[in-house]
Scaffold this motif. Sequence first.
Motif, mmCIF file in Angstrom:
data_model
loop_
_atom_site.group_PDB
_atom_site.id
_atom_site.type_symbol
_atom_site.label_atom_id
_atom_site.label_comp_id
_atom_site.label_asym_id
_atom_site.label_seq_id
_atom_site.Cartn_x
_atom_site.Cartn_y
_atom_site.Cartn_z
ATOM 1 N N MET A 21 5.499 -12.557 -24.590
ATOM 2 C CA MET A 21 4.896 -13.886 -24.551
ATOM 3 C C MET A 21 5.631 -14.780 -23.547
ATOM 4 N N GLN A 22 6.960 -14.703 -23.532
ATOM 5 C CA GLN A 22 7.731 -15.490 -22.567
ATOM 6 C C GLN A 22 7.362 -15.102 -21.136
ATOM 7 N N ARG A 23 7.205 -13.811 -20.879
ATOM 8 C CA ARG A 23 6.836 -13.337 -19.538
ATOM 9 C C ARG A 23 5.444 -13.831 -19.150
ATOM 10 N N LEU A 24 4.494 -13.713 -20.086
ATOM 11 C CA LEU A 24 3.129 -14.156 -19.801
ATOM 12 C C LEU A 24 3.059 -15.661 -19.564
ATOM 13 N N ASN A 25 3.953 -16.412 -20.197
ATOM 14 C CA ASN A 25 4.012 -17.871 -20.009
ATOM 15 C C ASN A 25 4.942 -18.273 -18.877
ATOM 16 N N GLU A 26 5.494 -17.283 -18.163
ATOM 17 C CA GLU A 26 6.418 -17.501 -17.050
ATOM 18 C C GLU A 26 7.606 -18.352 -17.470
ATOM 19 N N SER A 29 6.461 -3.849 -18.522
ATOM 20 C CA SER A 29 7.875 -4.176 -18.655
ATOM 21 C C SER A 29 7.986 -5.677 -18.483
ATOM 22 N N SER A 30 8.409 -6.352 -19.521
ATOM 23 C CA SER A 30 8.566 -7.809 -19.438
ATOM 24 C C SER A 30 9.702 -8.181 -18.498
ATOM 25 N N TYR A 31 10.653 -7.281 -18.303
ATOM 26 C CA TYR A 31 11.796 -7.584 -17.441
ATOM 27 C C TYR A 31 11.501 -7.375 -15.971
ATOM 28 N N THR A 32 10.804 -6.287 -15.612
ATOM 29 C CA THR A 32 10.512 -6.039 -14.200
ATOM 30 C C THR A 32 9.173 -6.647 -13.782
ATOM 31 N N GLY A 33 8.304 -6.921 -14.748
ATOM 32 C CA GLY A 33 6.980 -7.463 -14.452
ATOM 33 C C GLY A 33 5.918 -6.400 -14.236
ATOM 34 N N ALA A 34 6.300 -5.138 -14.310
ATOM 35 C CA ALA A 34 5.338 -4.050 -14.114
ATOM 36 C C ALA A 34 4.235 -4.129 -15.164
ATOM 37 N N GLY A 35 2.986 -4.067 -14.709
ATOM 38 C CA GLY A 35 1.831 -4.051 -15.589
ATOM 39 C C GLY A 35 1.391 -5.410 -16.121
ATOM 40 N N ILE A 36 2.143 -6.447 -15.841
ATOM 41 C CA ILE A 36 1.837 -7.780 -16.384
ATOM 42 C C ILE A 36 0.536 -8.333 -15.797
ATOM 43 N N LYS A 37 0.317 -8.169 -14.510
ATOM 44 C CA LYS A 37 -0.912 -8.692 -13.876
ATOM 45 C C LYS A 37 -2.162 -8.083 -14.504
ATOM 46 N N GLU A 38 -2.131 -6.780 -14.746
ATOM 47 C CA GLU A 38 -3.280 -6.102 -15.356
ATOM 48 C C GLU A 38 -3.516 -6.609 -16.779
ATOM 49 N N LEU A 39 -2.430 -6.809 -17.524
ATOM 50 C CA LEU A 39 -2.552 -7.334 -18.883
ATOM 51 C C LEU A 39 -3.094 -8.756 -18.861
ATOM 52 N N GLU A 40 -2.610 -9.577 -17.947
ATOM 53 C CA GLU A 40 -3.107 -10.956 -17.831
ATOM 54 C C GLU A 40 -4.605 -10.977 -17.547
ATOM 55 N N ALA A 41 -5.065 -10.084 -16.687
ATOM 56 C CA ALA A 41 -6.494 -10.007 -16.371
ATOM 57 C C ALA A 41 -7.307 -9.622 -17.602
ATOM 58 N N ALA A 42 -6.792 -8.682 -18.386
ATOM 59 C CA ALA A 42 -7.495 -8.269 -19.603
ATOM 60 C C ALA A 42 -7.542 -9.403 -20.618
ATOM 61 N N ILE A 43 -6.439 -10.113 -20.780
ATOM 62 C CA ILE A 43 -6.417 -11.253 -21.695
ATOM 63 C C ILE A 43 -7.426 -12.294 -21.246
ATOM 64 N N GLN A 44 -7.435 -12.588 -19.956
ATOM 65 C CA GLN A 44 -8.384 -13.573 -19.423
ATOM 66 C C GLN A 44 -9.825 -13.135 -19.674
ATOM 67 N N HIS A 45 -10.100 -11.856 -19.507
ATOM 68 C CA HIS A 45 -11.447 -11.335 -19.732
ATOM 69 C C HIS A 45 -11.919 -11.612 -21.160
ATOM 70 N N PHE A 46 -11.062 -11.345 -22.136
ATOM 71 C CA PHE A 46 -11.449 -11.520 -23.528
ATOM 72 C C PHE A 46 -11.389 -12.976 -23.986
ATOM 73 N N MET A 47 -10.489 -13.760 -23.381
ATOM 74 C CA MET A 47 -10.283 -15.129 -23.865
ATOM 75 C C MET A 47 -11.111 -16.179 -23.129
ATOM 76 N N ALA A 48 -11.631 -15.868 -21.953
ATOM 77 C CA ALA A 48 -12.383 -16.863 -21.190
ATOM 78 C C ALA A 48 -13.525 -17.496 -21.983
ATOM 79 N N PRO A 49 -14.316 -16.742 -22.742
ATOM 80 C CA PRO A 49 -15.391 -17.386 -23.504
ATOM 81 C C PRO A 49 -14.881 -18.415 -24.518
ATOM 82 N N HIS A 50 -13.698 -18.181 -25.099
ATOM 83 C CA HIS A 50 -13.156 -19.111 -26.096
ATOM 84 C C HIS A 50 -12.525 -20.321 -25.430
#
Length: 155
Positions: free
Chosen positions: A22-27, A131-152
């Motif tokens: 959560m800290q990584r996603l919130n920068e 990896s929350s420390y290196t940032g690997a995979g975070i962009k893809e996860l953010e896109a998926a979250i945005q996809h599901f959360m945009a309607p709300h």
Amino acid sequence: MASNKKRVALIGKIGSGKTTLMQRLNEEELKYSKTQMVQYFDDFIDTPGEFIELPFFSRQAINITMDAGLVILVNSCVDPQNSVPPNLIHTYNIPALGVVTKTDRSECNIKRSRNLLIYAGINPKHIYEVSSYTGAGIKELEAAIQHFMAPHRNK
């Protein structure tokens, strides 16, 4: 009735990396702290690992998702034990993602973590390795979250 589905609920075992993710996603600055109680933030609900590990708290975990539009089940790839019941994710009547954390660690077993998330009911197409420390995979996860959360969030 007002919609309160603008948050993402993070669930998973103690030490699985929910708060750090959560800290990584919130920068935010990454700093470890044991989540002692449910914490509500603008975009996230951070839950204690006991909600998953102790069956006594399963009802509380279900209640928390009433305030969420998406649930993310977090599994650490360095944790050799499983305490998540089969098809747990189907208990929540909202979309779900699975996240394998700590992929930067040498003792990581991604295949085992993916299998445990599938066992819990996560669609294999909705599992992200990060990896929350290196940032690997975070962009893809953010896109998926945005996809599901945009309607709300766009209401």
